[in-house]
Design a protein around this motif. Structure first.
Motif, PDB file in Angstrom:
ATOM      1  N   ASP A   1     -49.710 -21.135  45.982  1.00 48.51           N
ATOM      2  CA  ASP A   1     -49.484 -21.073  47.674  1.00 48.51           C
ATOM      3  C   ASP A   1     -50.495 -22.263  48.212  1.00 48.51           C
ATOM      4  O   ASP A   1     -51.445 -21.790  48.931  1.00 48.51           O
ATOM      5  CB  ASP A   1     -50.001 -19.585  48.103  1.00 48.51           C
ATOM      6  CG  ASP A   1     -49.681 -19.421  49.256  1.00 48.51           C
ATOM      7  OD1 ASP A   1     -49.310 -20.106  50.223  1.00 48.51           O
ATOM      8  OD2 ASP A   1     -50.179 -18.331  49.893  1.00 48.51           O
TER       9      ASP A   1
ATOM     10  N   GLU B   1     -59.758 -21.064  44.490  1.00 49.28           N
ATOM     11  CA  GLU B   1     -59.731 -21.330  45.981  1.00 49.28           C
ATOM     12  C   GLU B   1     -60.807 -22.190  46.305  1.00 49.28           C
ATOM     13  O   GLU B   1     -61.982 -22.031  45.675  1.00 49.28           O
ATOM     14  CB  GLU B   1     -60.019 -19.800  46.713  1.00 49.28           C
ATOM     15  CG  GLU B   1     -60.429 -19.825  48.112  1.00 49.28           C
ATOM     16  CD  GLU B   1     -59.513 -20.616  48.857  1.00 49.28           C
ATOM     17  OE1 GLU B   1     -58.171 -20.380  48.771  1.00 49.28           O
ATOM     18  OE2 GLU B   1     -59.995 -21.487  49.796  1.00 49.28           O
ATOM     19  N   SER B   2     -60.458 -23.186  47.023  1.00 45.66           N
ATOM     20  CA  SER B   2     -61.687 -24.069  47.279  1.00 45.66           C
ATOM     21  C   SER B   2     -62.605 -23.952  48.271  1.00 45.66           C
ATOM     22  O   SER B   2     -63.809 -24.219  48.361  1.00 45.66           O
ATOM     23  CB  SER B   2     -60.864 -25.629  47.965  1.00 45.66           C
ATOM     24  OG  SER B   2     -60.328 -25.293  48.899  1.00 45.66           O
TER      25      SER B   2
ATOM     26  N   VAL C   1     -57.836 -26.746  42.740  1.00 47.60           N
ATOM     27  CA  VAL C   1     -56.763 -26.672  42.018  1.00 47.60           C
ATOM     28  C   VAL C   1     -56.566 -28.061  40.983  1.00 47.60           C
ATOM     29  O   VAL C   1     -56.538 -27.843  39.949  1.00 47.60           O
ATOM     30  CB  VAL C   1     -55.428 -26.377  42.529  1.00 47.60           C
ATOM     31  CG1 VAL C   1     -54.218 -26.268  41.333  1.00 47.60           C
ATOM     32  CG2 VAL C   1     -55.706 -24.791  43.148  1.00 47.60           C
ATOM     33  N   GLU C   2     -56.584 -29.037  41.600  1.00 45.66           N
ATOM     34  CA  GLU C   2     -56.152 -30.157  40.881  1.00 45.66           C
ATOM     35  C   GLU C   2     -57.242 -30.533  39.647  1.00 45.66           C
ATOM     36  O   GLU C   2     -56.889 -30.949  38.571  1.00 45.66           O
ATOM     37  CB  GLU C   2     -56.330 -31.587  41.791  1.00 45.66           C
ATOM     38  CG  GLU C   2     -55.444 -31.477  42.816  1.00 45.66           C
ATOM     39  CD  GLU C   2     -56.033 -30.697  44.255  1.00 45.66           C
ATOM     40  OE1 GLU C   2     -56.248 -29.546  43.966  1.00 45.66           O
ATOM     41  OE2 GLU C   2     -56.291 -31.228  45.349  1.00 45.66           O
TER      42      GLU C   2
ATOM     43  N   GLN D   1     -52.706 -14.702  56.394  1.00 43.92           N
ATOM     44  CA  GLN D   1     -51.346 -14.995  57.258  1.00 43.92           C
ATOM     45  C   GLN D   1     -51.247 -14.545  58.476  1.00 43.92           C
ATOM     46  O   GLN D   1     -51.787 -13.443  58.798  1.00 43.92           O
ATOM     47  CB  GLN D   1     -50.609 -13.893  56.285  1.00 43.92           C
ATOM     48  CG  GLN D   1     -50.336 -14.223  54.883  1.00 43.92           C
ATOM     49  CD  GLN D   1     -49.548 -15.559  54.447  1.00 43.92           C
ATOM     50  OE1 GLN D   1     -49.063 -16.153  55.197  1.00 43.92           O
ATOM     51  NE2 GLN D   1     -49.839 -16.173  53.425  1.00 43.92           N
TER      52      GLN D   1
END
Ligand SMILES: C[S@@+](CC[C@H](N)C(=O)[O-])C[C@H]1O[C@@H](n2cnc3c(N)ncnc32)[C@H](O)[C@@H]1O
Length: 403
Positions: A334, A291-292, A317-318, A238
């Protein structure tokens, strides 16, 4: 005056406009000749002279170049690079901090109504809150572009042209104090700075090939949610120094994880949300982080090694969601700016967790995904919005969705 379509087709044309509400993207809406005009550097209620920068069949783009009647929210831009035709990084340097939050509040509500299908009354209490610290000096990650002469700068709005800068006022003080803007970078196409808790790391990025470390450490140290992370300067973190703690606390508060629950943290980065959730669900619970990015997943594994209830899965995720979601109690979503998309939302809804916390850096993408949740019989129970990107039009929303 009739303007024919084309970028810069009306560059020499100025119009007098009465400026209406803010629209998503850092501009306000006015009307001319039955067409919408998206006006930058203006504020709702102002009367301005605007220079046309782009002409399309259904809308125009323009920059306010003279203010004929000013909004009470208008201030002189602190940054000398802000203004019509100049740096494209900030949109709201000419607006008070409170005024910026009012504009963003208006945009978040408008997106949830227009794209999310909610009634005005359902979004009436959504409002953008400040994070600690003022509107300058907050940006802990800065990617400078490099011009043909090797000088760093930022691209002009909707242009590839680099405007060289000697200082970026929204950058964290440690980045402003580094010598990056004073140097020439003939071999780089970009220079990336990451200011962590223990110093600044600087990477030079070539047009092709691997980036090289120029200053600082190869791992940036970050502290949040009572833990320490060591991550590569390029891994997602962030950007606002108060965001990580604020968002982690908000996600915990909205989801209220209970001992023994099973949770997925989708687009989990280095585990900012997975860690405090894992502490709440305890050793009988289970948190799966997806997480990719290889380096981010490795940093998550290392930082959360003391939490055996956390499983880090590297992948998209997909592709993985279908295999991960049996017996699920809670989920964090997120995604990047494009949003999670209908397929991911539908796969999540199909396994009926009791709640989803959706962390969104684009209210438009959030609103589109909210409409998919709603079509599946879910409701938007709450939205909290934060001004995590002062001086820009960007805004962070954290939404609670429930079946
Ligand atoms: C907005 S960041 C959020 C990271 C983390 N939740 C945090 O707050 O620090 C999105 C993350 O999703 C990752 N990502 C992007 N597309 C992805 C995908 N299709 N599947 C899994 N992860 C993805 C990015 O590498 C990035 O770390």
């Amino acid at each position: 005056m009739v303007l024919r379509p084309g970028t810069n087709a009306g560059a020499l044309v100025t119009l007098e406009l009465t400026v209406g509400p803010a629209a998503h993207g850092g501009h306000c809406v006015a009307r001319h000749d039955n067409r919408v005009v998206f006006v930058r550097h203006a504020l709702p209620g102002e009367r301005v002279r605007a220079r046309i920068t782009e002409t399309r069949s259904r809308y125009l783009r323009a920059d306010a170049v003279e203010v004929l009647s000013a909004s009470p929210d208008r201030v002189a831009a602190p940054c000398p690079y802000a203004g019509p035709g100049r740096c494209g990084g900030c949109d709201f340097q000419h607006v008070t901090a409170e005024g910026q939050r009012r504009l963003k509040t208006q945009v978040v509500r408008e997106q949830l109504v227009r794209l999310g299908g909610l009634a005005e009354s359902e979004v009436a209490d959504v409002s953008v809150s400040p994070l600690p610290g003022g509107p300058l000096g907050w940006r802990t990650r800065v990617r400078y572009a490099v011009d043909d002469a090797g000088r760093v700068g930022f691209r002009r709005h909707r242009s590839h042209e680099v405007l060289p800068v000697d200082r970026c006022l929204i950058a964290a003080p440690a980045i402003q104090d580094s010598d990056v803007t004073g140097r020439r970078w003939p071999d780089a196409s970009a220079v990336e700075c990451a200011a962590g808790a223990e110093g600044v790391s600087v990477l030079a990025v070539p047009t092709e090939g691997r980036a090289w470390l120029v200053a600082g450490e190869p791992e940036v140290v970050e502290r949040a949610a009572g833990r320490v992370w060591r991550l590569p300067p390029t891994a997602f973190w962030q950007v606002h120094p108060a965001a990580a703690d604020t968002f982690a606390a908000c996600v915990l508060d909205l989801l209220d994880p209970r001992p023994g629950e099973r949770v997925v943290d989708l687009y989990g980065g280095v585990g900012l949300f997975a860690a405090p959730i894992a502490e709440r669900v305890g050793p009988d619970g289970e948190v799966t982080l997806v997480e990719s990015d290889r380096a981010a997943a490795a940093a998550a594994k290392a930082a959360l090694a003391d939490l055996p209830q956390v499983r880090v899965v590297r992948g998209r995720v997909e592709r993985l969601l279908g295999r991960l979601t049996d017996l699920l109690d809670l989920a964090v979503l997120d995604p990047p700016r494009t949003g999670a998309g209908a397929a991911v939302v539908e796969a999540l809804v199909a396994v009926a967790p009791r709640a989803v916390a959706y962390v969104a850096c684009d209210p438009g993408a959030l609103a589109r995904d909210v409409s998919t949740f709603r079509a599946a019989g879910w409701r938007l129970a709450e939205v909290r919005a934060f001004d995590a990107f002062p001086m820009t039009h960007h805004v962070e929303c954290i939404a609670l969705l429930t079946p």
